[in-house]
Scaffold this motif. Sequence first.
Motif, PDB file in Angstrom:
ATOM      1  N   ALA A  57       0.791  -1.238   0.045  1.00  0.00           N
ATOM      2  CA  ALA A  57       0.075  -0.050   0.032  1.00  0.00           C
ATOM      3  C   ALA A  57       0.868   1.271   0.091  1.00  0.00           C
ATOM      4  N   VAL A  58       1.902   1.169   0.686  1.00  0.00           N
ATOM      5  CA  VAL A  58       2.919   2.404   0.774  1.00  0.00           C
ATOM      6  C   VAL A  58       3.396   2.713  -0.545  1.00  0.00           C
ATOM      7  N   ARG A  59       3.643   1.512  -1.113  1.00  0.00           N
ATOM      8  CA  ARG A  59       4.384   1.731  -2.328  1.00  0.00           C
ATOM      9  C   ARG A  59       3.449   2.135  -3.301  1.00  0.00           C
ATOM     10  N   THR A  60       2.275   1.764  -3.453  1.00  0.00           N
ATOM     11  CA  THR A  60       1.346   2.412  -4.363  1.00  0.00           C
ATOM     12  C   THR A  60       1.151   3.900  -4.039  1.00  0.00           C
ATOM     13  N   ARG A  61       0.916   4.137  -2.791  1.00  0.00           N
ATOM     14  CA  ARG A  61       0.850   5.548  -2.442  1.00  0.00           C
ATOM     15  C   ARG A  61       2.089   6.439  -2.982  1.00  0.00           C
ATOM     16  N   GLU A  62       3.445   5.575  -2.720  1.00  0.00           N
ATOM     17  CA  GLU A  62       4.349   6.387  -2.893  1.00  0.00           C
ATOM     18  C   GLU A  62       4.711   6.754  -4.414  1.00  0.00           C
ATOM     19  N   VAL A  63       4.168   5.472  -5.131  1.00  0.00           N
ATOM     20  CA  VAL A  63       4.186   5.605  -6.795  1.00  0.00           C
ATOM     21  C   VAL A  63       3.297   7.107  -6.981  1.00  0.00           C
ATOM     22  N   GLN A  64       1.981   6.718  -6.375  1.00  0.00           N
ATOM     23  CA  GLN A  64       0.980   8.092  -6.739  1.00  0.00           C
ATOM     24  C   GLN A  64       1.993   9.284  -6.260  1.00  0.00           C
ATOM     25  N   THR A  65       2.207   9.415  -5.052  1.00  0.00           N
ATOM     26  CA  THR A  65       2.816  10.890  -4.658  1.00  0.00           C
ATOM     27  C   THR A  65       4.198  11.093  -5.370  1.00  0.00           C
ATOM     28  N   ALA A  66       4.871   9.931  -5.765  1.00  0.00           N
ATOM     29  CA  ALA A  66       5.977  10.538  -6.797  1.00  0.00           C
ATOM     30  C   ALA A  66       5.660  11.006  -8.042  1.00  0.00           C
ATOM     31  N   SER A  67       4.460  10.332  -8.465  1.00  0.00           N
ATOM     32  CA  SER A  67       4.176  10.719 -10.069  1.00  0.00           C
ATOM     33  C   SER A  67       3.692  12.209  -9.789  1.00  0.00           C
ATOM     34  N   LEU A  68       2.747  12.418  -8.889  1.00  0.00           N
ATOM     35  CA  LEU A  68       2.213  13.701  -8.608  1.00  0.00           C
ATOM     36  C   LEU A  68       3.348  14.797  -8.386  1.00  0.00           C
ATOM     37  N   TYR A  69       4.504  14.216  -7.593  1.00  0.00           N
ATOM     38  CA  TYR A  69       5.800  15.157  -7.171  1.00  0.00           C
ATOM     39  C   TYR A  69       6.270  15.363  -8.848  1.00  0.00           C
ATOM     40  N   TYR A  70       6.627  14.438  -9.410  1.00  0.00           N
ATOM     41  CA  TYR A  70       7.226  14.619 -10.511  1.00  0.00           C
ATOM     42  C   TYR A  70       6.640  15.455 -11.513  1.00  0.00           C
ATOM     43  N   LEU A  71       5.339  15.559 -11.636  1.00  0.00           N
ATOM     44  CA  LEU A  71       4.584  16.323 -12.404  1.00  0.00           C
ATOM     45  C   LEU A  71       4.608  17.673 -11.874  1.00  0.00           C
TER      46      LEU A  71
END
Lengths: 235, 898
Positions: free
Chosen positions: B505-519
């Motif tokens: 779950a953390v990883r999924t979140r992380e991926v989402q957060t990261a993608s938002l962050y990168y964007l």
Amino acid sequence: MASDKTKGNLPHILVVDDEAAIQRFLRTVLDAEEFTVHQAETGHAALAAAAVIKPDVILLDLGLPDLDGVEVIRRIREWSPVPIIVLSVREREDEKVQALDAGADDYLTKPFGIAELLARIRASLRRTLQQVPEPVFTLGGLVVDLPRRLVSVDGAEVQLTPTEYDLLRLLVTHAGKVLTHGQILRQLWGNAYLEQPHVLRVNISNLRRKIEADPSRPRFIITEPGVGYRLQTPR
Amino acid sequence: MIRTDDDNRPVPEALLKRVEAEEEKGKGKLKIFLGYAAGVGKTYAMLEAARQRLSEGRDVLAAYVESHGRSETDALMAGLPGIPPLYLKYQGMVLTEPDLDGVLERRPQIALVDELAHTNAPGCRHDKRWKDVEELLTAGIDVYTTVNVQHFESLNDVVAQITGVEVQETIPDALLDQAAEIRLVDITPDELLQRLREGKVYIPEQAARAMETFFRPGNLIALRELSLRRTASRVDTQMRAYMETRSIPGPWPAAERLLVCVSGSPFSEKLIRATRRLADELKAPWYTIYIETPSSSKHSRQNRRRVWRDMRLAESLGAHVATVTATSVPEAAVDYALRHNVTKIVVGKPTKPRWRELLSPPVVDRVIRLSGPMDVCVVSFDSPEGPSQTAVSPAPPFQPSGYAGSIALIGLASILCQLVRPYISPTNMVMVYLLAVVLAAIRLGLRPAILTAFLGMLAFDFFFVPPRFTFAVADTEYLITFTALFTVGVVISSLVSKARERAEAVRTREVQTASLYYLSRDLAAAADIGAILDAVVRNLGESLRARVALFLPEGERLEISASSSGLILDMNERTVADWSYRNRQPAGRGTGTLISADLLYLPLQSATSVLGVMGIDLEDHDDYTVQETRRLLDAFATQIAMALERVQLAHQAEQAQLLQARENLERALLNSISHDLRTPLVTITGVLSSVLEEGDHLSGQARRELLESAREESGRLNRFVGNLLDMTRLEAGAMTVKREPSDVQDLIGCALAAVEQRLGPRSVAVNLAPDLPLVPLDMVLMTQVLVNLLDNALKYSHRDSAIEIDAARDGDRLRLSVADRGPGIPEADLERVFDKFYRVPVPEGAGGTGLGLSICRGIVEAHGGTVSAVNRSGGGLRVTVRLPLEMFGKEENNAYGI
């Protein structure tokens, strides 16, 4: 033909300009200088007046309401060699060159001083009177002996190349008159060189170096930027 | 609304509401004809009202009216302007639907749209007719419509309870709240039944069937009550609103706020409806939240879709919805409630069997314990289907490889034990088996791990516990070992698997957060629209593996400004994007609007405007309705909209700055003109008038001096006019540069001749390099440049100081400089001297125009050259012009040597 009219008479000047203020100013000044002044405000009036009055000099403003000034020059040149002095503003160098190439004798940039105007008028009259050029031309320290093809400055003979001499001779025979780049190139090198103005620049430069005391501030051969060259007349 | 004291001013919230209502004025007004069953005369009432409006001169259009073959209705229809419906073929039937675009184009003042709750035929723009109506309202058209009370979302389950009929076609209650007017069409049930029997409602055989099922007197009475109540409650609301805005003091109820949590369980829907009813009764705002816990990620797709649906349902029922991420549901719920001043938390009665409560206390209990000052309302579900449909997904599909793996692990463990048997006691071999369990838990998942524990226990018993190779046990103490082995194995398995879930779950979140962050990082770095578009297409492609198309408005039209490669959009898709843009609503796949589209279209909205539309093509079509994906997409859309707005604002600021600069320049120009044109004129006029009027009294000398100064001034005026003309020509791009090979010495000569008079006796040192070639330049313009430079040098330096002109070859350039021994220019201003109307402050009243140098720069740059100024060592300024020696782009050899 103009010469016999001037005998015992004042020279006739036709002033062609559509500005009333300029007309008034020129009439006042030229009247005082003992010319007979005629006026025309349009190109067609100018052509008619030129035929009737047969003036000794025409002062022609290029910006006329009806006809292009250059066109007026062409039509007059079809039948008369009367000296034409063109009045124009600084920015219209092309127009000046066209006018000169069409046969105008000289030009004056507006605004001009009266001394300069009178000098130009007198030079033109002089050229008309003197059909054959003086064999020896003297201007300041410059002496050009045309029959002997000798040139000297301040008594010292100057060696010129044949082209330089031809160039100087051309200027001398038209002393006081502006010669456009095109006119000089055509006379000296022929039509083929019309697009090679640098030949002229180089020769003028060399000529100046030989006859002028300070080529950076020439006293004999004057450059008219964007138009051509003029040899100063003796005062 | 809480009223503080006897102060009679309306409270701000009330005023705000009124302002909002006034803002809505651009929208059309909705009038609902509400009935409690078919046949009460809703359509009839609507048509009558429409005829009334028509006779009042309003432009009424019957956009869609179903007469159901009733003659009374048909009679009323006659004379009402109509519009032909759309005929849509669907599974062999021809269905008629209102022609939405036709109505929008025709733009009547009032449109009649029957049957608000109708579900549109596939192929229509919206899936529901009420969305058609909303679009008409948005377009500023008033709409008259009919609906029965059972179609309202919040009453849906109540109606089902009363009548036993599940109504499929529902409309959001918000519509009823929005309606400007509600007209209750009411007849007594007896009368209705009479009409039914007379065949005025349905054709006879239909009528008989209807009477048996739906039109039972009991049903009708209950429905009638519902409709009366619903209308009454609305009247009550209006009364309150009236009182609030007019500051009429009244019995204000305490401000209640309700909260309900959804979990994706099948009961959530009931819970939401119950909360809405409660909120209605209390006139309270209410919140619906979904709490995402680490274990949420293992929820099935179906579950997640249900969450999505529930949230939309809550939204349509008027709730504030939010998603919260937390580790514990009760804590998060209470925390949220406290932060939002919630007074009542609505929870469902637990449905788990009693024994499970021993393992984990029910959420209800924990909420009650944590809730503090808040009330907790426990709602019951009388649904017969019990907890069989659990919130958590059913067991993952049987994976033989996992179980084979556990068998292999046990085999390996047994072999290992066999190898070390001579050295260790059997009890320690348990550790080897436990190791196998841990490995299985980490690698294979929960169930194979439990199997491993079980098999481990058996293998240990069979192979190593004496008597060996039987399941019999000699020493009963080993029973404790077995139990411990199995229990510890199971506990380890579940702990490890939980940890894995959490990590996942953390990883999924992380991926989402990261993608938002990168964007957002890329967007922050983007300085123009192009960079933003690139960043979006790239980031969404990487993080969601989605293909994106971005539409930005260009004039009136919406154009594709960027799209992922390979994404081709037809006219249909563009129309959907356009709709989404104009209506500021998501549209396309995964929404309720224009669902035939291949892509999902999200409007890119900022607080004030819509900046464009983003079309998304997701790889997995199920993702369109998954809560997390949509939330992420919404976040993306917001980010993009903000970035776009930022760039637009920056652009506007820039424009404003340019405008400001231009205004300043114009002001400077006016100042300059008025000053520099007038000053010489003052002298000239003064001189001329004095010579004219006083000429006789003036001495010849005085007259001469006066006239001399007038001439100088007129020369100055002439130069200024020339400069102005040059500047204008440069600005307008009308300056044609006629470059011809020219002699630099000649150029200098011309310039010196032009300033001859002003030069007077001053010495000018010309320093010309001997090897100068002819330089391609416009003799007239460059003479002007040199004249301006010389003018400045003359103006700003002392009369006795020399002026120097240097010309030399500098690589492939001509370097031409004019130097004086004046005061120079402050270092900071060296660049600015070439700006228009910049003037070096000099006390001597050397009135320059501030144009000379900027004209120089203009001309030199038109030659492809540069001009710069430096202060000389020992005082003075040197302005250097550099011109290219080659005619660029022209003949190859134009640097003519002299």
